[in-house]
Design a protein around this motif. Structure first.
Motif, PDB file in Angstrom:
ATOM      1  N   ASN A  82       0.919  -1.354  -0.061  1.00  0.00           N
ATOM      2  CA  ASN A  82       0.093   0.101   0.103  1.00  0.00           C
ATOM      3  C   ASN A  82       1.018   1.287  -0.639  1.00  0.00           C
ATOM      4  O   ASN A  82       1.206   2.066  -0.563  1.00  0.00           O
ATOM      5  CB  ASN A  82      -1.010   0.157   1.505  1.00  0.00           C
ATOM      6  CG  ASN A  82      -2.046  -0.855   0.777  1.00  0.00           C
ATOM      7  OD1 ASN A  82      -2.686  -0.991   0.133  1.00  0.00           O
ATOM      8  ND2 ASN A  82      -2.560  -2.025   2.202  1.00  0.00           N
ATOM      9  N   LEU A  83       1.753   1.054   0.897  1.00  0.00           N
ATOM     10  CA  LEU A  83       2.837   2.178   0.178  1.00  0.00           C
ATOM     11  C   LEU A  83       3.493   3.135  -1.162  1.00  0.00           C
ATOM     12  O   LEU A  83       3.408   3.597  -1.035  1.00  0.00           O
ATOM     13  CB  LEU A  83       3.611   2.273   1.399  1.00  0.00           C
ATOM     14  CG  LEU A  83       3.730   2.554   2.759  1.00  0.00           C
ATOM     15  CD1 LEU A  83       5.007   1.832   4.020  1.00  0.00           C
ATOM     16  CD2 LEU A  83       3.247   4.352   3.297  1.00  0.00           C
ATOM     17  N   LEU A  84       3.996   1.750  -1.686  1.00  0.00           N
ATOM     18  CA  LEU A  84       4.015   1.867  -2.815  1.00  0.00           C
ATOM     19  C   LEU A  84       2.846   1.973  -4.031  1.00  0.00           C
ATOM     20  O   LEU A  84       3.429   2.515  -4.881  1.00  0.00           O
ATOM     21  CB  LEU A  84       4.522   0.229  -3.065  1.00  0.00           C
ATOM     22  CG  LEU A  84       6.648   0.248  -3.009  1.00  0.00           C
ATOM     23  CD1 LEU A  84       6.682  -0.834  -3.417  1.00  0.00           C
ATOM     24  CD2 LEU A  84       6.994   0.953  -2.808  1.00  0.00           C
ATOM     25  N   LEU A  86       1.344   4.538  -3.366  1.00  0.00           N
ATOM     26  CA  LEU A  86       0.724   5.934  -3.163  1.00  0.00           C
ATOM     27  C   LEU A  86       1.102   7.103  -4.180  1.00  0.00           C
ATOM     28  O   LEU A  86       2.001   6.459  -5.158  1.00  0.00           O
ATOM     29  CB  LEU A  86       1.455   6.655  -1.744  1.00  0.00           C
ATOM     30  CG  LEU A  86       0.808   5.889  -0.206  1.00  0.00           C
ATOM     31  CD1 LEU A  86       2.199   6.559   0.641  1.00  0.00           C
ATOM     32  CD2 LEU A  86      -0.470   6.351   0.231  1.00  0.00           C
ATOM     33  N   PRO A  89       5.755   7.459  -2.532  1.00  0.00           N
ATOM     34  CA  PRO A  89       6.304   6.585  -1.757  1.00  0.00           C
ATOM     35  C   PRO A  89       6.744   6.791  -1.103  1.00  0.00           C
ATOM     36  O   PRO A  89       7.192   8.234  -1.421  1.00  0.00           O
ATOM     37  CB  PRO A  89       6.292   5.249  -3.048  1.00  0.00           C
ATOM     38  CG  PRO A  89       6.290   6.480  -4.219  1.00  0.00           C
ATOM     39  CD  PRO A  89       5.792   7.203  -4.459  1.00  0.00           C
ATOM     40  N   GLN A 124       8.699  -1.412  -9.575  1.00  0.00           N
ATOM     41  CA  GLN A 124       8.777  -0.184  -9.144  1.00  0.00           C
ATOM     42  C   GLN A 124      10.095   0.407  -8.161  1.00  0.00           C
ATOM     43  O   GLN A 124      10.710   1.633  -7.996  1.00  0.00           O
ATOM     44  CB  GLN A 124       7.999   0.861  -8.097  1.00  0.00           C
ATOM     45  CG  GLN A 124       6.584  -0.035  -8.497  1.00  0.00           C
ATOM     46  CD  GLN A 124       5.787   0.369  -7.332  1.00  0.00           C
ATOM     47  OE1 GLN A 124       5.479   1.942  -7.153  1.00  0.00           O
ATOM     48  NE2 GLN A 124       4.670  -0.437  -6.802  1.00  0.00           N
ATOM     49  N   CYS A 125      11.106  -0.861  -7.855  1.00  0.00           N
ATOM     50  CA  CYS A 125      12.172  -0.241  -6.941  1.00  0.00           C
ATOM     51  C   CYS A 125      13.202  -1.264  -7.623  1.00  0.00           C
ATOM     52  O   CYS A 125      12.840  -2.959  -7.432  1.00  0.00           O
ATOM     53  CB  CYS A 125      11.395  -1.147  -5.289  1.00  0.00           C
ATOM     54  SG  CYS A 125       9.958   0.226  -4.945  1.00  0.00           S
ATOM     55  N   VAL A 153      12.834   2.794  -3.842  1.00  0.00           N
ATOM     56  CA  VAL A 153      11.396   3.640  -5.334  1.00  0.00           C
ATOM     57  C   VAL A 153      12.742   3.882  -6.390  1.00  0.00           C
ATOM     58  O   VAL A 153      13.675   4.799  -5.558  1.00  0.00           O
ATOM     59  CB  VAL A 153      10.720   4.454  -4.490  1.00  0.00           C
ATOM     60  CG1 VAL A 153       9.830   4.896  -5.683  1.00  0.00           C
ATOM     61  CG2 VAL A 153       9.406   3.766  -3.658  1.00  0.00           C
ATOM     62  N   ARG A 158       8.563   3.648 -12.128  1.00  0.00           N
ATOM     63  CA  ARG A 158       7.862   3.970 -11.303  1.00  0.00           C
ATOM     64  C   ARG A 158       7.091   4.669 -12.983  1.00  0.00           C
ATOM     65  O   ARG A 158       6.094   4.569 -12.876  1.00  0.00           O
ATOM     66  CB  ARG A 158       7.170   4.975 -10.588  1.00  0.00           C
ATOM     67  CG  ARG A 158       7.588   3.940  -8.289  1.00  0.00           C
ATOM     68  CD  ARG A 158       7.164   4.549  -8.074  1.00  0.00           C
ATOM     69  NE  ARG A 158       5.897   5.798  -7.840  1.00  0.00           N
ATOM     70  CZ  ARG A 158       5.232   5.364  -7.382  1.00  0.00           C
ATOM     71  NH1 ARG A 158       4.587   3.946  -7.002  1.00  0.00           N
ATOM     72  NH2 ARG A 158       3.514   5.406  -6.684  1.00  0.00           N
ATOM     73  N   HIS A 168      -2.267  -2.104  -9.165  1.00  0.00           N
ATOM     74  CA  HIS A 168      -2.231  -1.585  -8.446  1.00  0.00           C
ATOM     75  C   HIS A 168      -3.764  -2.694  -6.937  1.00  0.00           C
ATOM     76  O   HIS A 168      -3.743  -3.950  -6.870  1.00  0.00           O
ATOM     77  CB  HIS A 168      -2.011  -0.734  -6.984  1.00  0.00           C
ATOM     78  CG  HIS A 168      -1.535  -1.189  -5.684  1.00  0.00           C
ATOM     79  ND1 HIS A 168      -2.907   0.611  -4.574  1.00  0.00           N
ATOM     80  CD2 HIS A 168      -1.757  -1.864  -5.010  1.00  0.00           C
ATOM     81  CE1 HIS A 168      -2.281  -0.278  -3.693  1.00  0.00           C
ATOM     82  NE2 HIS A 168      -1.692  -1.440  -3.084  1.00  0.00           N
TER      83      HIS A 168
END
Length: 175
Positions: A82-84, A86, A89, A124-125, A153, A158, A168
């Motif tokens: 969920n943080l990713l 945002l 993030p 993303q990371c 990140v 992203r 997501h």
């Protein structure tokens, strides 16, 4: 963290640990202590945490959001995913999590641990396991090994995700 960071938001669900934190750092002007669950539900962070983050970042545009945590095994996956999800993030996540979860996050394509979680995070990371921690390092002692994972990140990764919200929503049901 309170001595080195511009601002710290601490989230603790256990009232006794929260009270201890309040005794130790509650008087510091750069510390916000929240006694609550980090999650509203499996697919959403608690709104009070989002509001606290928004407020802390509005104070100074130079601030960067980093998560440093010992995440309980039952909430580590939804907190990280969920943080990713945002719009803004964290720039990094450094967390102690269950070793099996860390293996799934860093898994390479074709391996037995590779799956939706690996794709979501790695798309993303940059991720790496920093260290493995044996059960005897904790009290109470868990039945499993833990790992410290570092997730950074990467804005260019992203930016390739044209519809982050849709991606997501589709992938989180697979965790």
């Amino acid at each position: 963290l309170a001595e080195r960071a511009a601002y710290v938001i601490s989230v603790e669900i256990d009232p006794k640990l929260h009270a201890l934190a309040r005794q130790l750092v509650g008087q510091k002007p750069n510390v916000c202590l929240l006694c609550q669950d980090a999650l509203r539900n499996k697919n959403q962070l608690h709104p009070q945490i989002i509001e606290s983050l928004r407020h802390a970042l509005e104070v100074d545009p130079q601030r960067r959001f980093k998560l440093v945590a010992n995440l309980p095994y039952g909430v580590a996956t939804p907190v990280i995913t969920n943080l990713l999800g945002l719009r803004a993030p964290p720039v990094s996540i450094t967390a102690t999590i269950q070793r099996e979860l860390a293996d799934r996050i860093v898994a390479r394509p074709g391996s037995k641990d590779y799956g939706a979680l690996s794709v979501w995070v790695q798309s993303q990371c940059r991720v790496r396991i920093e260290r493995t921690i044996p059960p005897q390092a904790f009290w109470p002692r868990p039945k499993v090994f833990s790992a410290i994972i570092h997730i950074e990140v990467t804005p260019e990764r992203r930016s390739r995700m044209t519809d982050l919200d849709h991606y997501h929503a589709c992938i989180r049901g697979l965790f």
